[in-house]
Design an enzyme around this catalytic site. Structure first.
Site, PDB file in Angstrom:
ATOM      1  N   GLU A 193      -0.104   1.831  -5.900  1.00 37.26           N
ATOM      2  CA  GLU A 193       1.037   0.907  -5.861  1.00 37.26           C
ATOM      3  C   GLU A 193       1.966   1.029  -7.077  1.00 37.26           C
ATOM      4  O   GLU A 193       2.064   0.102  -7.906  1.00 37.26           O
ATOM      5  CB  GLU A 193       0.546  -0.537  -5.726  1.00 37.26           C
ATOM      6  N   GLU A 380      -5.823  -0.364   1.466  1.00 40.86           N
ATOM      7  CA  GLU A 380      -6.103  -1.776   1.152  1.00 40.86           C
ATOM      8  C   GLU A 380      -5.539  -2.646   2.257  1.00 40.86           C
ATOM      9  O   GLU A 380      -4.411  -2.420   2.722  1.00 40.86           O
ATOM     10  CB  GLU A 380      -5.422  -2.226  -0.151  1.00 40.86           C
TER      11      GLU A 380
HETATM   12  O1  IFM Z   1      -5.749  -7.217  -6.052  1.00 39.82           O
HETATM   13  C1  IFM Z   1      -4.651  -6.471  -5.646  1.00 39.82           C
HETATM   14  C2  IFM Z   1      -4.880  -4.992  -5.884  1.00 39.82           C
HETATM   15  O2  IFM Z   1      -5.211  -4.731  -7.213  1.00 39.82           O
HETATM   16  C3  IFM Z   1      -3.646  -4.204  -5.532  1.00 39.82           C
HETATM   17  N1  IFM Z   1      -3.193  -4.527  -4.209  1.00 39.82           N
HETATM   18  C4  IFM Z   1      -3.079  -5.921  -3.840  1.00 39.82           C
HETATM   19  C5  IFM Z   1      -4.359  -6.656  -4.178  1.00 39.82           C
HETATM   20  C6  IFM Z   1      -4.245  -8.149  -3.779  1.00 39.82           C
HETATM   21  O3  IFM Z   1      -3.203  -8.746  -4.464  1.00 39.82           O
END
Ligand code: IFM
Length: 473
Positions: A193, A380
């Site tokens: 990200e 994710e």
């Molecule tokens: O916890 C975060 C993660 O580190 C990166 N993506 C989003 C998740 C939830 O906010």
């Protein structure tokens, strides 16, 4: 009987009833996906490891940021977090117990190279060596992310990501880690990200290092992407059979109102939020409309940078949480002159994020149609909801369970429409340090009692065990 226990509701529900409830919501089955599909959970080093000054580790920007009063909800710090540095065998056992075949984790740069470059910390590297062996011993496929936001503080003091030297330091770091672990780790991601580490960290200021300068944020973003492209040949040289990619957080963008102003706001917003990354990574350079909107805040780009960023990858990691609904906003602080609108009458997670699984189908098919990125993994997906504590020590999280099921169903739909999605990772294995929200926002399939460090698999984790063909976890 309904008893309140701290923030959480406690109530009694017999075990058979809970299991029946978990089974009842199961509407999808694993055999709708290929046998070799990657089912996993994801974590990141800073959010779970703790042990911030053990065995030679030095601070990252997140240590510095979280130690400053007022930056993190309740002034929580990640000094101990889930103590995963010491409890990793138990944590990997949980991953195995829930039936997953893959585990996504990140390496802490300041644990391996405490000053960001130069002297290697042997004990830090040894930790990941043991961790990788532990992952493999449990029959799990290790997915390693090199950078999940914990930049060594020493590099921030040397200018941080806006400094080009940090990109070259990252390439050296990628070399050190891949030379040691590449004989066993085959699945690599350079960054997680970049939007968050660059834009939230250097412009919005809510994340470390907490700066608020658009020009520095865009330069940081460029150097993060550059470091990705420059690290790829190094990874491939050290790990000839590596599968390398990058992980982006992407959002479908929709107009708040049915009018031309908001439709054009969607295009502008999409330029900064999605196309900035996707266009550059797929050889199109940065979007011209976004560069123009940035004006003097656009990054300095040297000859060859864009070609480096567009180096071929083997997969694209997509993190999906919610869509963004935007409106035209001439007074916005964003160069896109847009504002994200919060909708009232929609389903939301405990974070206030809209629950919008159909957005995942839209995102996957749009990315496929516009970029044909090849294989895609959902690296994710998950949600924060307040968990419900049962009197027998069980933890019910049916909100999370339904959220996950609906998104897995969206992955199935996207696959049926021709998108080559080959993996799904739930965020996250454990409740953990949720950045500026500290320990208040729990995303885990496994509940962590931060006082005792006791772990309890929640209903969502039990459902996964059932779904993935494990006996009840
Ligand atoms: O916890 C975060 C993660 O580190 C990166 N993506 C989003 C998740 C939830 O906010």
């Amino acid at each position: 009987m309904l008893v309140f226990h701290g923030r959480y509701q406690r109530f009694h529900m017999p075990e058979e009833f809970r299991i029946a409830k978990v089974k009842k919501v199961l509407a999808i089955s694993r055999d709708q996906f290929p046998e070799n599909f990657h089912w996993g959970v994801a974590t990141s080093a800073f959010q779970i490891e703790g042990a911030v000054s053990e065995d030679g580790r030095k601070p990252s920007i997140w240590d510095t940021f979280s130690e400053q009063t007022g930056n993190i909800l309740n002034n929580d710090t990640a000094r101990t977090a889930c103590d995963h540095y010491n409890r990793w065998p138990e944590d990997l056992d949980l991953v195995e117990k829930m039936g997953f075949n893959s585990y996504r984790f990140s390496v802490s740069w300041p644990r391996v190279l405490p000053d960001g470059r130069g002297q290697i910390n042997a004990k830090g590297l040894d930790f990941y060596d043991r961790l990788v062996d532990g992952i493999l011993e449990r029959g799990l496929d290790p997915w390693l992310t090199l950078f999940h936001w914990d930049l060594p503080q020493a590099l921030q003091e040397a200018g941080g990501w806006p400094s080009r030297d940090v990109a070259s330091a990252f390439v050296d770091y990628a070399h050190v880690v891949s030379a040691r672990l590449g004989d066993r780790v085959k699945r690599w991601a350079t960054h997680n990200e970049p939007w968050c580490s660059a834009i939230i960290g250097y412009f919005n200021g809510d994340f470390a290092p907490g700066e608020r300068d658009l020009g520095r944020a865009m330069q940081a973003c460029h150097h993060i992407l550059l470091s990705h492209g420059q690290a790829l040949p190094v990874l491939r040289a050290n790990v000839p059979d590596a599968k390398c990619g990058i992980v982006l957080s992407l959002h479908p963008i929709h107009p708040a109102r049915d009018c031309d102003e908001d439709r054009s706001a969607v295009h502008r917003h999409d330029g900064l939020r999605n196309r900035w990354f996707l266009d550059a990574l797929h050889g199109r350079g940065y979007p011209v409309d976004t560069l123009e909107a940035l004006g003097p805040s656009a990054p300095h780009i040297l000859d060859g940078d864009l070609a480096a960023i567009a180096a071929k990858t083997d997969y694209l990691g997509i993190n999906y949480y919610f869509r963004e609904v935007v409106t035209d906003a001439p007074d916005s602080v964003l160069p896109t002159r847009t504002r994200v609108v919060e909708l009232d009458d929609v389903e939301k997670t405990g974070f206030g994020w809209e629950i919008y699984p159909e957005g995942l189908v839209e995102l996957l098919t749009t990315v496929q149609n516009n970029y044909a990125p090849g294989p895609v993994a959902i690296t994710e997906n998950g949600a924060f909801f307040r968990d419900t504590m049962g009197s027998e020590g069980d933890v019910d999280d049916f909100g999370r369970l339904a959220f996950i099921q609906r998104h897995i169903e969206a992955v199935r739909t996207a696959r049926a429409r021709g998108v080559d999605v080959f993996g799904y990772f739930a965020w996250s294995l454990l409740d953990n340090f949720e950045w500026a929200s500290g320990y208040d926002k729990r995303f885990g399939l496994v509940y962590v009692d931060f006082e005792t460090q006791r772990r309890t698999i929640k209903s969502s984790g039990k459902w996964f065990a059932n779904f993935l063909g494990r006996d009840h976890a």
